[in-house]
Design an enzyme around this catalytic site. Sequence first.
Site, short mmCIF file in Angstrom:
data_model
loop_
_atom_site.label_atom_id
_atom_site.label_comp_id
_atom_site.label_asym_id
_atom_site.label_seq_id
_atom_site.Cartn_x
_atom_site.Cartn_y
_atom_site.Cartn_z
N CYS A 88 -29.92 -16.65 -12.68
CA CYS A 88 -28.78 -16.75 -11.75
C CYS A 88 -29.08 -15.91 -10.51
CB CYS A 88 -27.49 -16.27 -12.41
SG CYS A 88 -26.06 -16.38 -11.30
N HIS A 142 -3.30 -10.18 -4.45
CA HIS A 142 -4.62 -9.99 -3.84
C HIS A 142 -5.69 -9.60 -4.86
CE1 HIS A 142 -2.41 -9.15 0.25
NE2 HIS A 142 -2.38 -10.42 -0.11
N PHE A 149 -6.46 1.00 2.78
CA PHE A 149 -7.82 0.48 2.95
C PHE A 149 -8.36 0.59 4.37
CE2 PHE A 149 -6.11 -3.14 4.88
CZ PHE A 149 -7.13 -3.96 5.33
N ALA A 161 0.80 -1.23 0.00
CA ALA A 161 0.00 0.00 0.00
C ALA A 161 0.84 1.28 0.00
CB ALA A 161 -0.93 0.00 1.20
N THR A 183 -0.05 5.04 -1.48
CA THR A 183 -0.42 6.17 -0.61
C THR A 183 0.39 7.41 -1.01
OG1 THR A 183 1.09 5.40 1.11
CG2 THR A 183 -1.20 4.83 1.39
N GLN A 194 0.75 -6.48 -3.56
CA GLN A 194 -0.42 -6.72 -2.71
C GLN A 194 -1.54 -5.75 -3.10
OE1 GLN A 194 1.88 -5.99 1.02
NE2 GLN A 194 0.81 -7.79 1.75
N CYS A 197 -22.11 -17.78 -11.40
CA CYS A 197 -21.91 -18.17 -12.81
C CYS A 197 -20.60 -17.62 -13.39
CB CYS A 197 -23.10 -17.75 -13.67
SG CYS A 197 -23.22 -15.98 -13.94
ZN LIG Z 1 -24.41 -15.04 -12.23
#
Ligand SMILES: [Zn+2]
Length: 239
Positions: free
Chosen positions: A147, A114, A32, A21, A25, A96, A125
């Site tokens: 869905c 990440h 976060f 991070a 920054t 990250q 789906c």
């Molecule tokens: Zn879906």
Amino acid sequence: MLKEVVDYIRDSKYIVVLTGAGISTESGLPDFRSNGGLWDGKKPEEISHSSAVGSTAFKHFFTKRIVNINEHKPNNAHEILADWEAAGKVKAIVTQNIDSFHQDAGSKRVIEMHGHLRNLKCNICGTEYNNSKYLQDDSDECEVKGCKGIVRPEVVLFGEYLPEDAWFQANEEISKADLVMVLGTSLQVFPFNTLVESAYSNGAKIVLITKSETPFDYVATVRIHDSIGKVLKEISCGL
Ligand SMILES: [Zn+2]
């Protein structure tokens, strides 16, 4: 100290960079944990947890992250790394971060541990959506008929495993590295931080640039507590 790093970079054949991070920054992107701290009375770690998918707080949290990212740009540290890659020095960046700033700055070989926030995906789906769905839509329901899935970001949430291919690639790169530069990560997150230990056991030189202490400071060949952008610029001028 920087002269030493310049020499290491000149002498090295395979540089791998680990970023966290702190590099973003410096672009002004809040980390976060910021954004006012608590979300609906919960910590960011709880809100960005796999068990929170589908909750209003989860969607608000990531919508805010997308807005933050759209409002900021890569800085000269990202650009210098892209230049070093183009010059054949940096072979890979293992990050990250989920902001895509390395790619925006022109880096090609970026391994995202990440995930990223470029798009969203239905958790049932797998249909992909542009991340603007979170910005425009009230709903996080999948639009595919029949869905009942929830559309979530392609990031690794707390409570989830790292993507296997990214983890494999990162280890592969680290095993080849003769110099590893660690930039703006406090190395608190397991197993990301074990990459530094592996590099150390392989005999790679390690340059660690972060503002705060890390539990792995003892493996650093050179340890610098300063702005990444400033330091990389000075190194670049010396190369
Ligand atoms: Zn879906």
